[in-house]
Scaffold this motif. Structure first.
Motif, PDB file in Angstrom:
ATOM      1  N   LEU B 231       0.799  -1.220   0.000  1.00  0.00           N
ATOM      2  CA  LEU B 231       0.000   0.000   0.000  1.00  0.00           C
ATOM      3  C   LEU B 231       0.844   1.289   0.000  1.00  0.00           C
ATOM      4  N   ALA B 235       0.944   4.211  -2.921  1.00  0.00           N
ATOM      5  CA  ALA B 235       0.692   5.621  -2.652  1.00  0.00           C
ATOM      6  C   ALA B 235       1.944   6.469  -2.778  1.00  0.00           C
ATOM      7  N   ARG B 252      -4.405   2.583   7.874  1.00  0.00           N
ATOM      8  CA  ARG B 252      -5.868   2.529   7.888  1.00  0.00           C
ATOM      9  C   ARG B 252      -6.429   3.363   6.739  1.00  0.00           C
ATOM     10  N   GLN B 253      -5.848   4.538   6.565  1.00  0.00           N
ATOM     11  CA  GLN B 253      -6.305   5.414   5.470  1.00  0.00           C
ATOM     12  C   GLN B 253      -6.045   4.764   4.113  1.00  0.00           C
ATOM     13  N   LEU B 254      -4.853   4.141   4.002  1.00  0.00           N
ATOM     14  CA  LEU B 254      -4.506   3.513   2.729  1.00  0.00           C
ATOM     15  C   LEU B 254      -5.420   2.331   2.428  1.00  0.00           C
ATOM     16  N   GLN B 256      -8.484   1.901   3.503  1.00  0.00           N
ATOM     17  CA  GLN B 256      -9.803   2.429   3.121  1.00  0.00           C
ATOM     18  C   GLN B 256      -9.784   2.942   1.676  1.00  0.00           C
ATOM     19  N   HIS B 257      -8.681   3.541   1.317  1.00  0.00           N
ATOM     20  CA  HIS B 257      -8.591   4.150  -0.006  1.00  0.00           C
ATOM     21  C   HIS B 257      -8.426   3.110  -1.110  1.00  0.00           C
ATOM     22  N   TYR B 258      -7.604   2.116  -0.869  1.00  0.00           N
ATOM     23  CA  TYR B 258      -7.245   1.205  -1.964  1.00  0.00           C
ATOM     24  C   TYR B 258      -8.094  -0.060  -2.038  1.00  0.00           C
ATOM     25  N   THR B 259      -8.863  -0.359  -0.988  1.00  0.00           N
ATOM     26  CA  THR B 259      -9.695  -1.567  -1.054  1.00  0.00           C
ATOM     27  C   THR B 259     -10.709  -1.418  -2.187  1.00  0.00           C
ATOM     28  N   THR B 261      -9.859  -1.172  -5.279  1.00  0.00           N
ATOM     29  CA  THR B 261      -9.201  -0.515  -6.418  1.00  0.00           C
ATOM     30  C   THR B 261      -8.787  -1.549  -7.471  1.00  0.00           C
ATOM     31  N   THR B 551      -8.301  -1.927   9.781  1.00  0.00           N
ATOM     32  CA  THR B 551      -9.697  -1.478   9.683  1.00  0.00           C
ATOM     33  C   THR B 551     -10.446  -1.682  10.984  1.00  0.00           C
TER      34      THR B 551
END
Lengths: 221, 600
Positions: B231, B235, B252-254, B256-259, B261, B551
């Motif tokens: 991840l 990014a 956690r942010q990554l 949420q962002h990449y799931t 994708t 998560t």
């Protein structure tokens, strides 16, 4: 009441010769008698009192108090004898310093397992009889020497024993307090018919007894 | 004597020996507090360690079984194969010499056949081993896991969302400036070679993110589980030096962002890649020589190369060059270049070999995928539906196939341990057809040894601290009672029985111990809560990172209460006090009353 026959008490000390505190002593004390035992230091007075009170055991002879063969008692029987038949008054009072006057007086009743309300009643009566009803909640150190000895007397009386053994009860008191204590003991003997044995060096105290027995070298002089 | 009366008398002892009692209480309290604190911490650690069961593979008691066949049998197998190949060449009237055997196509074919032979042998051994294991142990499932050879071994087959064909740019740079281009900042994946592997869905289902699925239908991107470490590279971030707590937040942010994708992957098989490399080299030579007579070969992003153009410039031998036909032809020589799309549906917790934190590195060690430290995983059943990859699932000329790893999922930890103990260790694994067995994926199993050692330390601490506290309590109570001869004698003169005295002084000892234990409890609770306050966040962050719980963060609590331990410590303290009191009580109450009064 008290019958001592051929009493002998010898103390063995390691490395030293045996010491005979009492030898072939015979003595009878009758119900309701106030007897003074006198004699020089080391003559065996206290030993005699301890044998009567069941605090010590004779090397020879027999101690019979109120029909009980004290020299044969053990364990719980001996404890019951000390608790119910005898009341002790010591020269040094031996009160519990952190217990109140009432609680100190109550101790023998605790060992006798009296119910609480009965104990409170008896304590109250005992303190009243020695003139200290108002000092029930005081601590011993807040009292005078005479008052402390009165507490000790109340404690000795609390189980209404037939016999009171007092080991120099006035030894640490001034003459005024001594008189007061002796008055109290005399009054107890008169009102309750309690047999009282007092050890004393004080001839004044001895003079107030019904009978005075002198002991020297472990024998009745 | 009534208990309440005994208490009244016992209480006076405490007041009479206030200083000694206070000192003893304090020292005992501190010692017992240390003991209790240890129990609180141990309980906290143990309970926190249980939390990891909700993450990753912790529902399973897995063991990876890997054959050492390749290490042991390759030489022998190759000798046999060489003889077969030599015989084939002789049938073709080719004289076999050392030069022939050194020929690239000869070596390539040797490797391919060796891998094939070993793989067949492995299949037989694996079947036997599996049958034997299933007979001996209770196994819930047996999973397999394979490396996808063709997609995995070539480090230049890269996955990206930014550059549809990063290979092209990288290859160009590589040709120009050598291997340093691999570290080019233009490509966030420059230092990462994703090995795409295939595993049974059942093995990796617990790694799928909520709302995602391993199911696949034609036309959809292939579901893929990528390692968490992928991840930051996607990014373009470097999280290595961040404090763990911050790193967890970033992950956690990554996540949420990449799931969900979609990643576009330029798939190019060996033949296509060899052609591209040759074409790029050819174009570079043209630039250097400034010779544009035949013109450069067009190399569009992720597009098949013009085969005619390659023939024209000699990259593909022409018919006239048939004399140069290789001794053995690679069965998969047709070039394939095309885009493949993957969808990130979950994440693989992997061994963090870069972590500066020893605990994290140790814990994540449970997730070591053997040949691949950072694998991307595709479900086996999906993989089998993709003809493109099916064709490549054959041992290639560039090396031996990696045999499938077996994953035995045992019904219990006991069976898992027994099974591992039956495997080889150390050098023994390098001999014969031994199987290397190791527990896998269950972070909780890794915790077992930590918890065991912590408990062992605590046990010794209990023996030392508890022992000192108990001795102190015993000696203090004993001394105080020994000093109470006169008091006991007076009580006896007033009619106390031995039993009454025992009651008073045992109660006194219990009071002392109770005070010490109550103070110890208060101290230990306060200290435990304070330590938990200080450490919970960082430990939670470490554990969350270790198990990949980005998560749903793991909330560790270093402070826990195990009632049985507390009870044991309390009982031990009380028993010590009673033992300390018992002997002096017995001795004093048996003494001659007169002597006791006189001596005092």
């Amino acid at each position: 009441m008290i019958s001592l026959r051929d009493i002998g008490r010898t103390y063995s000390t390691k490395g030293h010769a045996d010491v005979a505190a009492l030898q072939h002593l015979d003595l009878s004390i009758y119900d309701g008698e106030l007897v003074a035992i006198t004699g020089p230091s080391g003559s065996g007075k206290s030993t005699l009192l301890q044998l009567i009170g069941g605090l010590d055991r004779p090397t020879t002879g027999s101690v019979v108090v109120d029909g009980q063969e004290v020299h044969k008692l053990h364990g719980a029987q001996l404890a019951a004898y000390r608790n119910k038949t005898v009341g002790f008054i010591f020269q040094f009072f031996y009160l519990q310093p952190f217990l109140t006057v009432a609680a100190n007086v109550e101790i023998p009743l605790m060992f006798a397992q009296y119910p609480r309300h009965r104990r409170q009643q008896l304590v109250s009566e005992a303190l009243q009889s020695v003139g200290l009803a108002d000092k029930a909640d005081a601590l011993p150190q807040q009292l005078s020497g005479g008052q402390i000895q009165r507490v000790a007397i109340a404690r000795a009386l609390i189980n209404q024993p037939k016999l009171i053994l007092a080991d120099e009860p006035t030894g640490n008191l001034d003459s005024k307090n001594s008189d007061s204590i002796m008055n109290l003991l005399t009054s107890i003997r008169e009102t309750r018919g309690t047999t009282i044995v007092v050890i004393t060096h004080d001839s004044g105290v001895a003079a107030r007894a019904d009978r005075s027995i002198a002991i020297a070298d472990g024998r009745i002089a | 004597m009534k208990l309440l009366d005994a208490y009244v008398l016992a209480r006076t002892k405490r007041r009479m020996r206030r200083i000694r009692m206070a000192v003893t209480t304090l020292v005992c309290a501190v010692l017992f507090a240390l003991l209790l604190l240890g129990s609180f911490m141990a309980a906290g650690i143990e309970k926190s360690s249980q939390l990891v069961k909700n993450y990753g593979y912790n529902q399973h008691y897995l063991v990876t079984a890997r054959s050492n066949l390749e290490n042991n049998d390759l030489g022998k197998t190759q000798d046999t194969i060489k003889n077969q190949m030599d015989a084939e060449l002789r049938l073709r009237k080719i004289t076999v010499t050392d030069a022939v055997r050194s020929d690239a196509s000869y070596q390539s074919e040797l490797n391919r056949r060796s891998a094939l032979a070993l793989n067949q042998k492995y299949q037989t051994l694996a079947a036997q081993f599996q049958a034997r294991t299933l007979r001996t142990y209770k196994v819930a499932h047996v999973y397999t896991f394979n490396e996808v050879e063709a997609m995995a071994t070539n480090s230049d087959n890269r996955v990206t969302t930014k550059n549809p064909d990063p290979f092209l740019a990288l290859q160009t740079q590589q040709v120009n400036s050598g291997s340093s281009a691999m570290n080019s900042s233009r490509d966030p994946f420059a230092s990462w070679n994703p090995l795409i592997m295939r595993a049974d869905s059942g093995l990796v289902r617990s790694l799928v993110q909520p709302g995602q699925t391993l199911d696949w239908r034609p036309g959809q991107p292939y579901p893929l589980l990528v390692p968490y470490s992928f991840l930051p590279q996607l990014a373009g971030k470097n999280l290595t030096d961040l404090p763990t707590k911050q790193r967890v937040t970033m992950y956690r942010q990554l996540v949420q962002h990449y799931t969900g994708t979609t990643l576009t992957y330029c798939y190019r098989n060996d033949a296509a890649q060899a052609q591209l490399t040759a074409a790029l080299q050819y174009n570079k030579t043209l630039q250097v020589a400034k010779d544009a007579a035949t013109g450069p070969v067009a190399t569009a992003a992720c597009a098949p190369l013009d085969q005619t153009a390659l023939k024209r410039v000699g990259i593909i031998p022409s018919v006239q060059d048939l004399a140069a036909r290789p001794l053995f032809v690679d069965p998969l020589s047709a070039p394939v270049t095309q885009y493949v799309q993957f969808k990130i549906v979950g994440y693989v917790p992997t061994q963090d070999i870069t972590s500066k934190d020893l605990l994290t590195a140790q814990i994540t060690g449970a997730n070591n995928w053997g040949p691949a430290s950072q694998p991307a995983i595709m479900p086996q059943d999906v993989y089998q539906k993709i003809p493109l990859f099916e064709n490549d699932n054959v041992p290639r000329s560039n090396g031996a196939i990696t045999p499938a790893t077996l994953f035995f999922d045992f019904a219990s930890r006991t069976d898992q341990k027994r099974f591992i103990a039956s495997g080889c260790t150390g050098m023994a694994c390098m001999q014969g057809s031994a199987w290397t067995l190791a527990s896998f994926g269950n972070v909780g199993v890794n915790f077992e040894s930590y918890v065991y050692h912590i408990k062992l330390i605590l046990l010794w601490a209990a023996v030392v601290f508890g022992g000192i506290a108990a001795l102190l309590l015993m000696t203090t109570v004993g001394k105080i009672i020994a000093d109470s001869r006169q008091e006991i004698a007076i009580f006896q003169a007033l009619g106390a029985r031995q039993r009454d005295m025992a009651q008073v002084y045992l109660l006194y000892a219990l009071l002392l111990a109770t005070n010490a234990l109550l103070a110890a409890l208060a101290l230990a609770v306060l200290a435990g809560l304070y330590i938990a306050h200080l450490g919970n966040n960082s430990v939670s962050a470490e554990l969350t990172y270790a198990v990949g719980g980005f998560t749903s963060p793991l909330h560790a609590n270093l402070f826990g209460v195990e009632p049985m331990w507390v009870l044991l410590i309390v009982v031990a303290g009380l028993v010590a006090a009673l033992l300390g009191a018992g002997l002096p009580i017995l001795m004093n109450s048996r003494r001659n009353v007169v002597r006791s009064m006189r001596e005092s």
